[in-house]
Write a protein that holds these residues in place. Structure first.
Motif, PDB file in Angstrom:
ATOM      1  N   LEU A  92       0.824  -1.209   0.000  1.00 52.74           N
ATOM      2  CA  LEU A  92       0.000   0.000   0.000  1.00 52.74           C
ATOM      3  C   LEU A  92       0.856   1.257   0.000  1.00 52.74           C
ATOM      4  CD1 LEU A  92      -2.904  -0.881   2.482  1.00 52.74           C
ATOM      5  CD2 LEU A  92      -2.941  -0.922  -0.016  1.00 52.74           C
ATOM      6  N   ASP A  93       1.937   1.232   0.776  1.00 58.38           N
ATOM      7  CA  ASP A  93       2.835   2.392   0.806  1.00 58.38           C
ATOM      8  C   ASP A  93       3.454   2.639  -0.559  1.00 58.38           C
ATOM      9  OD1 ASP A  93       2.314   2.803   3.467  1.00 58.38           O
ATOM     10  OD2 ASP A  93       4.107   1.759   4.186  1.00 58.38           O
ATOM     11  N   SER A  94       3.905   1.575  -1.193  1.00 59.07           N
ATOM     12  CA  SER A  94       4.585   1.725  -2.479  1.00 59.07           C
ATOM     13  C   SER A  94       3.608   2.077  -3.600  1.00 59.07           C
ATOM     14  CB  SER A  94       5.341   0.441  -2.838  1.00 59.07           C
ATOM     15  OG  SER A  94       4.446  -0.633  -3.062  1.00 59.07           O
ATOM     16  N   ILE A 114      -3.606  11.470  -7.803  1.00 58.50           N
ATOM     17  CA  ILE A 114      -4.262  11.173  -6.529  1.00 58.50           C
ATOM     18  C   ILE A 114      -3.488  11.842  -5.403  1.00 58.50           C
ATOM     19  CG2 ILE A 114      -4.999   9.353  -4.953  1.00 58.50           C
ATOM     20  CD1 ILE A 114      -6.487   9.472  -7.677  1.00 58.50           C
ATOM     21  N   THR A 115      -4.188  12.610  -4.604  1.00 56.49           N
ATOM     22  CA  THR A 115      -3.522  13.322  -3.514  1.00 56.49           C
ATOM     23  C   THR A 115      -3.274  12.389  -2.337  1.00 56.49           C
ATOM     24  OG1 THR A 115      -5.573  13.995  -2.423  1.00 56.49           O
ATOM     25  CG2 THR A 115      -4.716  15.437  -4.175  1.00 56.49           C
ATOM     26  N   LYS A 147      -4.931   8.465   1.875  1.00 53.06           N
ATOM     27  CA  LYS A 147      -5.018   8.129   3.305  1.00 53.06           C
ATOM     28  C   LYS A 147      -6.457   7.866   3.717  1.00 53.06           C
ATOM     29  CE  LYS A 147      -0.874  10.454   5.075  1.00 53.06           C
ATOM     30  NZ  LYS A 147      -0.360  11.546   5.949  1.00 53.06           N
ATOM     31  N   ARG A 148      -7.376   8.669   3.214  1.00 50.16           N
ATOM     32  CA  ARG A 148      -8.786   8.468   3.562  1.00 50.16           C
ATOM     33  C   ARG A 148      -9.302   7.131   3.025  1.00 50.16           C
ATOM     34  NH1 ARG A 148     -12.419  11.343   1.367  1.00 50.16           N
ATOM     35  NH2 ARG A 148     -11.199  12.477  -0.196  1.00 50.16           N
ATOM     36  N   ALA A 149      -8.902   6.795   1.800  1.00 53.60           N
ATOM     37  CA  ALA A 149      -9.386   5.561   1.176  1.00 53.60           C
ATOM     38  C   ALA A 149      -8.911   4.323   1.920  1.00 53.60           C
ATOM     39  CB  ALA A 149      -8.940   5.504  -0.280  1.00 53.60           C
ATOM     40  N   PHE A 150      -7.697   4.383   2.481  1.00 54.99           N
ATOM     41  CA  PHE A 150      -7.131   3.196   3.120  1.00 54.99           C
ATOM     42  C   PHE A 150      -7.040   3.311   4.642  1.00 54.99           C
ATOM     43  CE2 PHE A 150      -5.523   2.654  -1.247  1.00 54.99           C
ATOM     44  CZ  PHE A 150      -6.013   1.372  -1.480  1.00 54.99           C
ATOM     45  N   GLN A 163     -11.785  10.846  -5.087  1.00 55.91           N
ATOM     46  CA  GLN A 163     -11.284  12.225  -5.146  1.00 55.91           C
ATOM     47  C   GLN A 163     -12.306  13.166  -5.774  1.00 55.91           C
ATOM     48  OE1 GLN A 163      -7.019  12.765  -5.221  1.00 55.91           O
ATOM     49  NE2 GLN A 163      -7.243  13.848  -7.148  1.00 55.91           N
ATOM     50  N   ALA A 164     -13.114  12.636  -6.699  1.00 58.05           N
ATOM     51  CA  ALA A 164     -14.135  13.460  -7.357  1.00 58.05           C
ATOM     52  C   ALA A 164     -15.381  13.631  -6.489  1.00 58.05           C
ATOM     53  CB  ALA A 164     -14.527  12.839  -8.689  1.00 58.05           C
ATOM     54  N   GLY A 165     -15.458  12.884  -5.373  1.00 57.53           N
ATOM     55  CA  GLY A 165     -16.602  13.015  -4.485  1.00 57.53           C
ATOM     56  C   GLY A 165     -17.886  12.417  -5.021  1.00 57.53           C
ATOM     57  N   GLU A 166     -17.773  11.397  -5.907  1.00 56.19           N
ATOM     58  CA  GLU A 166     -18.967  10.781  -6.483  1.00 56.19           C
ATOM     59  C   GLU A 166     -19.763  10.000  -5.435  1.00 56.19           C
ATOM     60  OE1 GLU A 166     -19.860  11.415  -9.473  1.00 56.19           O
ATOM     61  OE2 GLU A 166     -18.144  11.616 -10.815  1.00 56.19           O
ATOM     62  N   VAL A 167     -19.063   9.439  -4.438  1.00 55.36           N
ATOM     63  CA  VAL A 167     -19.725   8.629  -3.427  1.00 55.36           C
ATOM     64  C   VAL A 167     -18.934   8.729  -2.130  1.00 55.36           C
ATOM     65  CG1 VAL A 167     -18.455   6.543  -4.039  1.00 55.36           C
ATOM     66  CG2 VAL A 167     -20.700   6.322  -2.951  1.00 55.36           C
TER      67      VAL A 167
END
Length: 425
Positions: free
Chosen positions: A55-57, A67-68, A73-76, A194-198
């Motif tokens: 995940l880090d790599s 991807i910011t 960080k939020r996703a994982f 990131q687009a805030g779709e869901v």
């Protein structure tokens, strides 16, 4: 588990090393040391990484796609280990492990047809709008919705849903056959986040990353997603208008032919099976003796069709037109596309298949499977839904019935078993 010819940085060779291996190891150690001294990430082969290291790599790859770090960080957040059940699911796909008649029985049956007709009444106005905008007939959209999530019912079973970032990360990390697919889908998932779709708590779907009412993989969602309800988001998880329009948009974008059938069930003449896989015009097939079971003529004799004999030379034949192959752009399976076509026909008020599948002697038809479940339910052995799908709950009920009545306890269905169930109180 490492193979016998590999090494970890802190381990020892399991076989005597060569000078070349020593040099490679030395280079790896130097690179790791240099990376730690400079604070730079060093690419380490995935087979030598832990899941968290993966995940880090992987963030380096995601960052190149915009991807910011905050999105990542939020996703994982809270994801620390792969999901072992994902890999179990990946090893089993019914399109490749089930006979065609069993596959269709579970998907094109009285329940799916009745539910579809109910949905056609509830969402009639929406389906008309989708059909007018995208040129895809309402029965086809309903059939896809049924195939994907049983008209949304599957989305209510949270135990069968997976958090998409973790599911795809698991495949990218541990499933060699799907690593390339999973990595691209994981990037697309992060773009959706990131687009805030869901919202993240609703970012769930199948083990392979298919999402929402109409089960779109992330890249397809980005390519074909539609905001049909006009709220500024393409929400196939919660918005039925968005989900159905997105499905229609995929078909239209892949050249769906409005008003044309997906194909025809045909009676194959003697030695006609030798032509399976061949493509000819419907007029040419007709001259060769191929005809519809009820004798009605083909439409559009100039249209080209391919002969498919999905159950082998002894089964029924189908002449597949352009729209059948468009359906395969949704799911690249002959089983899937045929099921959608047959279900859509019944939802449109057309006839069922006329010819029988070459089922093994003593096996049950779809109507008999429904009857068996209903009888077992009435007699107190079965507590699941009457849906024609003979799964774990049905087999448990069958074994209980067999044990109660002194029969061989094997949990298998047969016409002989059905006859016994009919007679026993």
């Amino acid at each position: 588990m490492q193979s016998q010819n590999t090494i970890s940085v802190t381990g020892v060779w399991s076989r005597k090393g060569s000078l070349r291996r020593l040099l490679i190891t030395a280079c790896l150690l130097c690179c790791c040391l240099l990376g730690s001294l400079t604070g730079m990430a060093v690419a380490v082969p995935i087979e030598h990484q832990s899941f968290t290291e993966f995940l880090d790599s992987f963030y380096l790859e995601a960052a190149k796609k915009g991807i910011t770090q905050d999105t990542y960080k939020r996703a994982f957040a809270g994801v620390t280990a792969p999901d072992a059940t994902i890999l179990e699911k990946a090893a089993y796909q019914p399109e490749f492990t089930t006979e065609i008649w069993d596959y269709l029985d579970a998907r094109v049956n009285p329940r799916s047809v009745d539910d579809g007709r109910i949905m056609a009444g509830v969402y009639g106005e929406l389906l008309q709008q989708v059909e007018e905008k995208f040129g895809v007939e309402a029965p086809v959209i309903l059939a896809i919705w049924s195939m994907e999530t049983s008209y949304g019912a599957a989305l209510l079973r949270s135990s069968r849903l997976y958090y998409i970032p973790r599911a795809l990360a698991t495949l990218a990390y541990a499933d060699k056959r799907r690593q390339k697919f999973a990595r691209s889908q994981l990037i697309a998932t992060l773009e959706i986040v990131q687009a805030g779709e869901v919202s993240l708590d609703q970012l769930t779907g199948s083990w392979a990353g298919a999402m929402g009412h109409t089960q779109f993989i992330p890249t397809s969602f980005l390519a074909y997603g539609v905001d049909m309800d006009g709220n500024g988001r393409r929400d196939i998880w919660n918005s039925i208008p968005d989900a159905l329009a997105t499905a229609a948009n995929l078909l239209r974008s892949n050249k769906w032919r409005t008003g044309k059938p997906w194909g025809y069930e045909v009676v194959v003449p003697v030695r006609g099976a030798q032509l399976k896989g061949k493509t000819k015009t419907l007029a040419q097939w007709q001259k060769l003796g191929f005809k519809r079971p009820d004798g009605t003529p083909f439409e559009g004799l100039e249209d080209k069709a391919e002969l498919l004999m999905i159950a082998g030379d002894n089964g029924p034949g189908f002449l597949m037109l352009r729209n059948f192959f468009v359906l395969k752009r949704y799911n690249n399976s002959d089983f899937y596309a045929l099921a959608v076509g047959l279900l859509a026909d019944q939802l449109a008020g057309r006839k069922k298949m006329a010819q029988a599948w070459p089922r093994p002697e003593g096996s049950l038809s779809v109507d008999e499977k429904f009857e068996l479940q209903e009888l077992l339910k009435r007699k107190g052995f079965y507590v699941g839904g009457v849906d024609g799908q003979i799964g774990d709950n049905s087999r448990k009920a069958i074994r209980a019935f067999q044990q109660r009545h002194g029969l061989q306890v094997d949990g298998q269905i047969s016409r002989e078993l059905l006859e016994v169930v009919r007679k026993k109180q």
